[in-house]
Structures are given as structure tokens and as C-alpha cells.
Scaffold this motif. Structure first.
Motif, short mmCIF file in Angstrom:
data_model
loop_
_atom_site.label_atom_id
_atom_site.label_comp_id
_atom_site.label_asym_id
_atom_site.label_seq_id
_atom_site.Cartn_x
_atom_site.Cartn_y
_atom_site.Cartn_z
N LYS A 135 0.83 -1.20 0.00
CA LYS A 135 0.00 0.00 0.00
C LYS A 135 0.86 1.26 0.00
CE LYS A 135 -3.75 0.39 0.11
NZ LYS A 135 -4.71 0.54 -1.01
N PHE A 136 1.94 1.23 0.77
CA PHE A 136 2.84 2.38 0.79
C PHE A 136 3.45 2.61 -0.59
CE2 PHE A 136 7.30 3.77 1.32
CZ PHE A 136 7.06 5.08 1.70
N ALA A 137 3.89 1.53 -1.26
CA ALA A 137 4.45 1.66 -2.60
C ALA A 137 3.42 2.20 -3.59
CB ALA A 137 5.00 0.32 -3.07
N SER A 138 2.16 1.83 -3.39
CA SER A 138 1.10 2.34 -4.27
C SER A 138 0.97 3.85 -4.13
CB SER A 138 -0.23 1.67 -3.92
OG SER A 138 -0.16 0.27 -4.11
N TYR A 139 1.05 4.35 -2.89
CA TYR A 139 1.01 5.81 -2.67
C TYR A 139 2.29 6.48 -3.16
CZ TYR A 139 -2.89 4.66 0.46
OH TYR A 139 -4.06 4.20 0.99
N LEU A 140 3.41 5.77 -3.04
CA LEU A 140 4.69 6.34 -3.42
C LEU A 140 4.75 6.64 -4.92
CD1 LEU A 140 7.45 7.03 -2.08
CD2 LEU A 140 8.25 4.77 -2.82
N ARG A 141 3.91 5.98 -5.72
CA ARG A 141 3.89 6.25 -7.15
C ARG A 141 3.53 7.70 -7.45
NH1 ARG A 141 -0.17 1.76 -9.25
NH2 ARG A 141 -1.33 2.73 -7.53
N PHE A 142 2.60 8.27 -6.68
CA PHE A 142 2.20 9.67 -6.90
C PHE A 142 3.35 10.61 -6.55
CE2 PHE A 142 -1.66 7.25 -5.92
CZ PHE A 142 -2.40 7.52 -7.05
N TYR A 143 4.08 10.27 -5.50
CA TYR A 143 5.26 11.05 -5.12
C TYR A 143 6.29 11.02 -6.25
CZ TYR A 143 9.50 12.17 -2.39
OH TYR A 143 10.66 12.72 -1.92
N LEU A 144 6.46 9.85 -6.87
CA LEU A 144 7.43 9.70 -7.94
C LEU A 144 7.01 10.48 -9.18
CD1 LEU A 144 10.11 8.13 -8.34
CD2 LEU A 144 8.79 6.44 -9.60
N VAL A 145 5.72 10.52 -9.46
CA VAL A 145 5.23 11.28 -10.61
C VAL A 145 5.59 12.76 -10.46
CG1 VAL A 145 3.15 12.09 -11.78
CG2 VAL A 145 3.40 9.67 -11.23
N LEU A 146 5.37 13.30 -9.27
CA LEU A 146 5.71 14.70 -9.02
C LEU A 146 7.20 14.95 -9.24
CD1 LEU A 146 5.15 17.58 -7.97
CD2 LEU A 146 5.44 16.67 -5.65
N GLN A 147 8.04 14.06 -8.68
CA GLN A 147 9.48 14.23 -8.83
C GLN A 147 9.90 14.10 -10.29
OE1 GLN A 147 11.27 15.27 -6.41
NE2 GLN A 147 9.86 14.92 -4.71
N THR A 148 9.22 13.23 -11.04
CA THR A 148 9.57 13.03 -12.45
C THR A 148 9.29 14.28 -13.27
OG1 THR A 148 9.07 10.66 -12.29
CG2 THR A 148 9.12 11.63 -14.49
N VAL A 149 8.12 14.88 -13.07
CA VAL A 149 7.76 16.09 -13.82
C VAL A 149 8.76 17.21 -13.55
CG1 VAL A 149 6.02 17.89 -14.08
CG2 VAL A 149 5.32 15.49 -13.91
N LEU A 150 9.08 17.41 -12.27
CA LEU A 150 10.02 18.47 -11.91
C LEU A 150 11.42 18.17 -12.44
CD1 LEU A 150 8.96 19.26 -8.23
CD2 LEU A 150 8.64 20.70 -10.25
N ALA A 151 11.83 16.90 -12.30
CA ALA A 151 13.20 16.55 -12.71
C ALA A 151 13.41 16.73 -14.20
CB ALA A 151 13.49 15.10 -12.30
#
Length: 419
Positions: A135-151
Motif C-alpha cells: 500500500k505504501f508503494a502504491s502511494y509512493l507512485r504519486f510522489y514519484l510522478v511529481l518528482q519526475t515532472v520536476l526533474a
């Protein structure tokens, strides 16, 4: 108030990790404007948010009966008692050396997220570790999307304050104060996704971002994750073909990571950027006898916080450690350093977790040139994973007794919750 560990804990964990998106906001804005600020000079009003969320997690562990009972078991208390005893000795030794109290207190930062490891340990013993991590990894995907756009935006258009990225702009830093911290977090996200089946696309994206950051440590750490994935996919009789060239692959990865093509820096050679020279001078100038070797020469003197509070080289023996192992040697001596390495080794011996080798090797390698226990949120993520892996050690013996007293919701088989 009804507490539901399996549903609440992943939300609290992603809230804690997500605090990194605002903790360094002033520095991120400055970097976008072309102004490079000191890493640790973050806005205290935003930094305190992560400490507040950590406090919420600790309070939750106290209110949740299963977590509280697991943490206050005799074995955990005995372990914590040994750690606290030696740490108090080191604090007293630092005060004996006439260091102000704030200095040894900064040397305790490596233990700041130890409560997260204890929570992961007990959760794993309760049999809910796989589900909570999924479940934590499922939520972590949204965090990664944000970092990807910015990066990607930064790699294309940001000023090259930290070097030039492969995409022509500056090395990306996401929501962090530097590309190195960003890359370290992305490599750790790759580790999280590697432990959860069905997350290979997110694993690949995390590895790409770690590579894009230009951080040598992040690049090598993420390659370690990929190596273990390939190793696990091979048949047992074919794995020797991957192990035989492993040393040469490691040397090649170091050379590749140090090339300006990937790192984006002119000072990419690790023998030329001052780090090796710094370490040599530390041993030559500040280690004067057996006491310094055994117990360190000043707890906290290698912390970045001390440099910010007092300035560089204010105290004799003060330096910027970079490496976790130099940090431990400085503050806790050979005794503390060997204790840390021994605990890593014990984890591999006691745990029955299928990915124990990957987690422990990642933690070991990440500390060689980077003090990951000082930097958020990598420290929180690794503490959680370390605790979960170690919690599998006594799982076969502890689950029956612990789960017999747990609610029905905790007695579900979490081994494959995504099916």
C-alpha cells in the motif's frame, strides 16, 4: 477512536515521506532562479513539518496496541538499552572533551528515524509487513510522478548550478536542495519498488531518475537494485555467469558514474574532487591515539549541522564526513563502527526475508560515500525497510502468538494482497 494499522500506517508513512516536497521549498525556488544556497539552510518552519509528522507516527505507534506491545517486548528493549548505554557514554565523552552539548546532540541524528525501523520491525512480525509495504508503494507512485515532472523540467531548462544534465539543462534536484539528495531518494524509491511485485515500471522510472541526477552514489545504488533483479530472474544454475564478472562490473560502474557524460560535472573523478584527500587529512590530523580510534574524537564534529551553527573548522577535528562510516568512526569510534557493520551482518543471518541481501547491500553501499542516515527522506525509507527485513527473523515463531491476540483484520494473509 478506532485504529486500523493496515490502513492507517501506509497513509502516515507516505505523509512523512511527502513532507520532503515542501521541507526544502525555499532552496528549490532559489535554484530555479539561479542562486545556489547552502544545503542545510532550510526554512525552519518547513523543516519542522517532518519532525511533527514523525512525532505523529510515534504517537500512533503508542496508541496502536499491537505496535506498542511489540516495541515494548523484552528483546527490543534489551537492544535499545545496549544502544542507549553506549550512546550516553559517547555523549559524556564529548562533554569531557569540552564540546558544547549541541555538538554531541547533532551526532545523534543517525538515530532520529529509528522509531520508523521499530514500527517496520513489529509490523513485519505481525504478518502485515507485505501488505503495508504494498500500500505504501502504491502511494509512493504519486510522489514519484511529481518528482519526475520536476526533474525532467529541470534537466531541460534549469540553470546548471550543479552541472549539466544529459538533457542539456541543469542537473535535476526535484524538491531537494541538491541533485545528490534527489538521486539518493530516487535510488531508494527503486529499492522500495523492487521489493513489491508488479512495480517494475516504477522501478525502471526510479532508476532513470537516479541516473539523470548525475549522483555517483545514486547511480551505483540503483544499479545494485537492477543487478539483484536480474540475479533473481535467472535460474539458480545460471547465476554463476552473473556473479563471476560482478567485480569487473562494479569497477566499470564506478568509472562510468565518474565520467562527465553521466555526472555532468568537470570534477567527476573521485580522486580529484577533494573527498579522498579530505579523508586522508582527517586520519593524519585528528586521530592521535588509541582513545580516538576506539571511541572517536568528538561526537557530532562531522555533522553538517555543526558546520552551519559554528562555521567550518571551528572545533579541532571538525570536518564534513560525507561517508557514513567516517561519521561513525568520528563519533562512535571503531567500537560503534564495528557494531553497525555487525548488526548489518546479523540482519542477513537472522532474517528469512527473500530480499534481505538486496536491502542490506543497498544500505552498506549507500553509506560508503554518503551519510544517508542524516538526509531525509532516504533515512526514513531505509529505516522502514531495514526494520521490515529484520522483523522476518522471528516471524515463524512470533506470528502465531502475536496474531492469536490480534483482531481478525490483522490475521489476513498479506503475502500476495494485490491478487
Amino acid at each position: 477512536m478506532r485504529i486500523r494499522l493496515e490502513k492507517d500506517l501506509p497513509v502516515l508513512l507516505i505523509a512523512l515521506v511527502g513532507a520532503s516536497t515542501v521541507a526544502s521549498l525555499p532552496q528549490v525556488e532559489s535554484a530555479w532562479a539561479g542562486v545556489k544556497e547552502v544545503y542545510g539552510e532550510q526554512e525552519m518552519g518547513l523543516r519542522i513539518l517532518r519532525e511533527a509528522l514523525l512525532a505523529v507516527l510515534i504517537v500512533y505507534a503508542w496508541l496502536e496496541p499491537r505496535l506498542r506491545n511489540g516495541i515494548f517486548s523484552s528483546s527490543v528493549l534489551a537492544f535499545l538499552g545496549v544502544i542507549c548505554s553506549y550512546v550516553l557514554f559517547e555523549v559524556g565523552y564529548a562533554l569531557y572533551l569540552d564540546l558544547p552539548l549541541v555538538v554531541p546532540l547533532t551526532g545523534l541524528r543517525v538515530f532520529e528515524y529509528l522509531p520508523v525501523a521499530l514500527i517496520g520491525f513489529v509490523t513485519s512480525r505481525l504478518g502485515a509487513g507485505d501488505y503495508v509495504l504494498y500500500k505504501f508503494a502504491s502511494y509512493l507512485r504519486f510522489y514519484l510522478v511529481l518528482q519526475t515532472v520536476l526533474a525532467i523540467a529541470q534537466a531541460l531548462w534549469a540553470p546548471p548550478l550543479f552541472g549539466v544534465s544529459m538533457l542539456g539543462g541543469g542537473r535535476p534536484f526535484g524538491t531537494f536542495v541538491s541533485p545528490n539528495l534527489f538521486g539518493a531518494t530516487m535510488a531508494t524509491c527503486a529499492l522500495v519498488f523492487a521489493l513489491v511485485p508488479g512495480m517494475r515500471r516504477w522501478l525502471a522510472l526510479s532508476v532513470f531518475l537516479a541516473l539523470l541526477s548525475g549522483s555517483r552514489t545514486a547511480f551505483i545504488s540503483s544499479l545494485l537494485v537492477v543487478f539483484f533483479q536480474v540475479y533473481a530472474a535467472l535460474r539458480p544454475r545460471d547465476r554463476w555467469a552473473l556473479l563471476m564478472p560482478a567485480p569487473m562490473l562494479a569497477v566499470g560502474a564506478l568509472i562510468l558514474a565518474s565520467s562527465p557524460l553521466l555526472s555532468g560535472r568537470d570534477d567527476a573523478d573521485p580522486t580529484q574532487d577533494g573527498r579522498i584527500d579530505l579523508w586522508q587529512r582527517v586520519f593524519a590530523d585528528h586521530v592521535h591515539g588509541p582513545m580516538d580510534v576506539l571511541f572517536g574524537w568528538g561526537l557530532g564534529l562531522s555533522s553538517n549541522t555543526v558546520n552551519l551553527l559554528f562555521g567550518a573548522e571551528y572545533f579541532p577535528g571538525q570536518f564534513d564526513s560525507d561517508s557514513l562510516y567516517l561519521f561513525l568512526l568520528n563519533g562512535y569510534g571503531v567500537i560503534g563502527l564495528l557494531a553497525y557493520l555487525t548488526f548489518l551482518w546479523i540482519t542477513t543471518r537472522m532474517s528469512v526475508h527473500p530480499n534481505k541481501g538486496l536491502v542490506t547491500m543497498f544500505i552498506f553501499a549507500a553509506g560508503l560515500t554518503f551519510n544517508m542516515w542524516e538526509y531525509f527522506p532516504q533515512n526514513a525509507l531505509l529505516m522502514l525497510l531495514w526494520g521490515m527485513v529484520l522483523g522476518c527473523a522471528a516471524k515463524k515463531h512470533a506470528v502465531n502468538s502475536d496474531m492469536a491476540q490480534a483482531p481478525v483484520s490483522a490475521q489476513t494473509n498479506y503475502s500476495q494482497p494485490w491478487r
